[in-house]
Design a protein around this motif. Structure first.
Motif, short mmCIF file in Angstrom:
data_model
loop_
_atom_site.label_atom_id
_atom_site.label_comp_id
_atom_site.label_asym_id
_atom_site.label_seq_id
_atom_site.Cartn_x
_atom_site.Cartn_y
_atom_site.Cartn_z
N ASN A 282 54.42 14.18 8.23
CA ASN A 282 53.77 13.31 7.25
C ASN A 282 54.83 12.43 6.60
OD1 ASN A 282 51.09 14.41 7.48
ND2 ASN A 282 51.82 16.22 6.39
N PHE A 283 54.96 11.21 7.10
CA PHE A 283 55.95 10.29 6.59
C PHE A 283 55.43 9.54 5.36
CE2 PHE A 283 56.85 10.44 11.23
CZ PHE A 283 58.14 10.93 11.18
N GLY A 284 56.31 9.28 4.41
CA GLY A 284 56.02 8.32 3.36
C GLY A 284 54.86 8.63 2.45
N PHE A 285 54.87 9.79 1.78
CA PHE A 285 53.87 10.13 0.78
C PHE A 285 52.45 10.21 1.35
CE2 PHE A 285 57.18 7.70 -1.58
CZ PHE A 285 57.72 8.77 -2.27
N THR A 286 52.32 10.58 2.59
CA THR A 286 50.99 10.71 3.19
C THR A 286 50.48 12.15 3.15
OG1 THR A 286 52.03 10.93 5.38
CG2 THR A 286 51.26 8.73 4.72
N THR A 287 51.27 13.07 2.61
CA THR A 287 50.81 14.45 2.51
C THR A 287 49.67 14.56 1.52
OG1 THR A 287 52.50 14.84 0.84
CG2 THR A 287 53.04 15.44 3.09
N ALA A 288 48.86 15.61 1.71
CA ALA A 288 47.75 15.85 0.81
C ALA A 288 47.75 17.31 0.40
CB ALA A 288 46.44 15.45 1.48
N VAL A 289 46.63 17.76 -0.10
CA VAL A 289 46.46 19.16 -0.49
C VAL A 289 45.68 19.86 0.60
CG1 VAL A 289 45.47 20.70 -2.23
CG2 VAL A 289 46.51 18.52 -2.92
N ASN A 290 46.07 21.06 0.95
CA ASN A 290 45.28 21.79 1.94
C ASN A 290 43.91 22.13 1.36
OD1 ASN A 290 45.52 24.06 0.33
ND2 ASN A 290 47.06 25.04 1.59
N ASN A 291 42.96 22.44 2.22
CA ASN A 291 41.61 22.79 1.75
C ASN A 291 41.27 24.24 2.06
OD1 ASN A 291 41.37 22.58 4.47
ND2 ASN A 291 39.53 21.31 4.47
N TRP A 292 42.30 25.06 2.09
CA TRP A 292 42.08 26.49 2.31
C TRP A 292 43.04 27.28 1.42
CZ3 TRP A 292 44.56 23.27 5.73
CH2 TRP A 292 45.91 23.56 5.98
N GLY A 293 42.76 28.53 1.26
CA GLY A 293 43.66 29.40 0.49
C GLY A 293 43.42 29.34 -1.00
N LYS A 294 43.94 30.31 -1.67
CA LYS A 294 43.84 30.41 -3.13
C LYS A 294 45.20 30.77 -3.69
CE LYS A 294 39.00 31.91 -3.10
NZ LYS A 294 38.05 32.96 -3.49
N PRO A 295 45.84 29.89 -4.46
CA PRO A 295 45.34 28.57 -4.82
C PRO A 295 45.63 27.54 -3.73
CG PRO A 295 47.48 28.92 -5.82
CD PRO A 295 47.14 30.19 -5.10
#
Length: 597
Positions: A282-295
């Protein structure tokens, strides 16, 4: 769940039917690996595609992120690493089919799921729903990307065999699913998309995902645990339901573990697409938040979910497992493509380990015979014994299944399936089929095993047999070959018509070596392709100027009044912002501080 009667025509080149996926008149099992061009530097695209093809996969799928190409409202970029046409052309040149997934929402743990940040500033907008403001923006995106995909459909310039609309909408609280998906479908039709279009269900809720909209094929995404007991039952439910409307079960996302893929194949899936089989960055601030797991948590720059190829192009043990899985699929290509699942009731068995649902999985082959899956979901190995024609099998060796493995064993396979016209059958084998090669005067069949195994044939009395490294035992009408994995064994069976059947019995490790050699046509180092190892050592990271990826605020002061304005309001769509303010003394209050969010 009910499925509407479907009368809409599909592409004459591509038909998704209950019996198989038909492409250019031939039935196929689609083995599809995810390859995301936007996470891989362009000069490494070919390397990843060639590795996928070498592993025996015949298809790739790729998301096409909207906000990767529209960096600001009305500003589009399709050059360099973003030249999606070059990626689609490269896949076509290599002969890989493509499933294109242009969103508008893609998830993929990507910044805002690929929705442009400027959408948040649109008055009256409702994301991912039948909303006029939102759909006007989506239409502009589709008007850009769908004609590109249309040009690279199979039969035109490329090899695109399907297009996915939206992504796992059943995870989202969409209020008007049917008109929303129907509108996206209409945009695709207007752009010249003639191949089938999908709507995938992330929670297997086909209705809420939009897969029951007329003209849209339902697909499911499954992420089972490797020790899940009910996996086969879940898939067979969809096989039976979809079969009523002549539709196949297509698993558009699933685990990258090949033990899971084996169980899905045995359950009747016709398209299997493990995610994320090829890692990236994930180049250049393209990362996001995963949609699994707690938290939930932010993802790192490496996007690697344990697939067979890592972010830097490195191959791993799962890559080796691919050779064994795809070797079987391609050896029995049309037979497996046209096969159907049934619960095995003829074979009685005992097991010293836990099997999935405590039953054997069975694929019935149209030419006769069956493939039996023995899914050990236990943490310990266990011996399995069959009762076949009233006799205990194996008769001379012990069949032990390692923990969390799923061997696929051939039973009652006619010799014609092996390229021999003489009467006879492969009655049973506790070794797995690795490959079948049929030539003009002979057929070559490779078996592999975890340990000592046996292969039993019913053959004409007139055959001549020569064995090396294995034993040949006669039992009533059967000829049983036994071997140990400590050394390779061979047997040559000569028939009256002059053809011969060559059997090779090897260990799993040797089978991987042979299959990878055949596919990659290169020397091996410790079971891994030498050419690939050399490429790994030469890989280098591309340097990125992060400040060029978004508009610089440059330290200019932007008055915010009594509240912090969103970065999107300042036309700053990716990166970081800093807020500065003056806080009155805490001396006269009990406040300990302020939080800005």
């Amino acid at each position: 769940m009910t499925i509407k009667e479907r009368t809409e025509p599909q592409s004459t080149l591509i038909e998704f039917r209950a019996d198989a996926v038909w492409i250019e008149g031939q039935p196929h099992i689609i083995l599809c690996a995810s390859v995301f061009y936007f996470r891989i530097p362009r000069d490494e695209w070919k390397d990843r595609l060639e590795k996928v093809m070498a592993a025996g996969y015949n298809c790739i799928e790729t998301y096409i992120p909207w906000n990767y190409h529209e960096v600001e409202e009305g500003t589009w970029e399709f050059e360099g690493d973003k030249e999606v046409t070059a990626f689609l052309a490269m896949a076509a040149t290599l002969g890989l089919w493509v499933i294109a997934r242009p969103g508008p929402y893609i998830c993929s743990e990507w910044d805002m799921g690929a929705l442009p940040a400027y959408l948040l500033n649109k008055e009256g907008i409702v994301l991912r729903d039948y909303n006029e403001v939102y759909l006007q923006c989506v239409e502009r995106w589709y008007d850009r990307i769908l004609p590109i995909i249309a040009d690279y459909q199979l039969g035109k310039q490329g090899t695109v065999i399907a297009v996915q609309l939206e992504n796992e909408l059943d995870f989202y609280d969409c209020k008007q699913v049917e008109p929303y998906i129907a509108t996206l479908r209409s945009y695709a039709e207007r752009a010249g998309i003639e191949v089938p279009v999908f709507a995938c269900a992330g929670q297997c809720d086909v209705l809420r995902a939009g897969g029951l909209v007329e003209g849209v094929l339902p697909t499911i995404n499954l992420y089972p645990e490797v020790k899940e007991k009910e996996l086969e039952d879940r898939i067979r439910h969809y096989v039976e339901t979809f079969r009523e409307q002549n539709l196949p079960v297509c698993i558009t996302e699933t685990s990258s573990k090949h033990v899971i893929l084996r169980r899905e194949l045995l359950s009747g899936a016709k398209l299997i697409a493990p995610y994320n089989q090829v890692g990236g960055t994930n180049f250049g601030f393209t990362t996001a938040v995963n949609n699994w797991g707690k938290p939930l948590s932010y993802l790192p720059h490496d996007y690697d979910l344990g697939g067979m190829i890592g972010p830097r192009g490195e191959v791993n043990d799962e890559y080796k497992e691919a050779f064994l899985f795809t070797g079987l699929v391609h050896s029995l290509s049309e037979e497996i493509a046209l096969s159907w699942p049934e619960e095995e009731k003829e074979l009685q068995f005992t097991a010293e380990c836990r099997l999935s649902n405590s039953i054997l999985q069975k694929l019935c082959l149209p030419g006769g015979g069956k493939l039996i899956g023995v899914a050990n979901i236990d943490v310990i190995p266990g011996a399995v014994h069959f009762t076949h024609y009233g006799k205990c099998r194996p008769a001379y060796t012990k069949f032990t299944v390692p923990p969390v493995h799923c061997p696929i064993l051939p039973f009652e396979i006619p010799l014609t399936t092996l390229g021999i016209k003489e009467p006879g059958r492969l009655i049973y084998s506790t070794a797995e089929l690795g490959s079948i090669r049929v030539e003009e005067e002979a057929s070559y069949v490779m078996f592999y095993s975890y340990g000592a195994s046996e292969i039993a044939f019913a053959l004409p009395d007139t055959v001549k047999i020569d064995v090396q490294g294995m034993k040949c035992l006669r039992e009533d009408e059967l000829i049983v070959f036994t071997f140990s994995v400590e050394m390779s064994g061979t047997a040559v069976i000569e028939f009256e018509d002059g053809r011969s059947l060559h059997l090779y019995a090897v260990s799993r490790e040797e089978a991987i070596n042979q299959l990878s050699s055949n596919l990659l046509k290169t020397s091996l180092i410790n079971g891994e392709p030498a050419a690939l190892m050399q490429q790994m050592q030469q890989l280098s990271y591309r340097k990125y100027n992060l400040s060029a990826l978004g508009r610089e605020l440059g330290g200019a002061e932007v008055p915010t009044g009594d509240c912090c304005r969103a970065m999107e309001e300042l036309q700053y769509y990716r990166g970081y912002g800093w807020y500065e303010g003056i806080v009155k003394s805490f001396a006269e209050s009990k406040r300990l501080g302020y939080m800005v969010y």
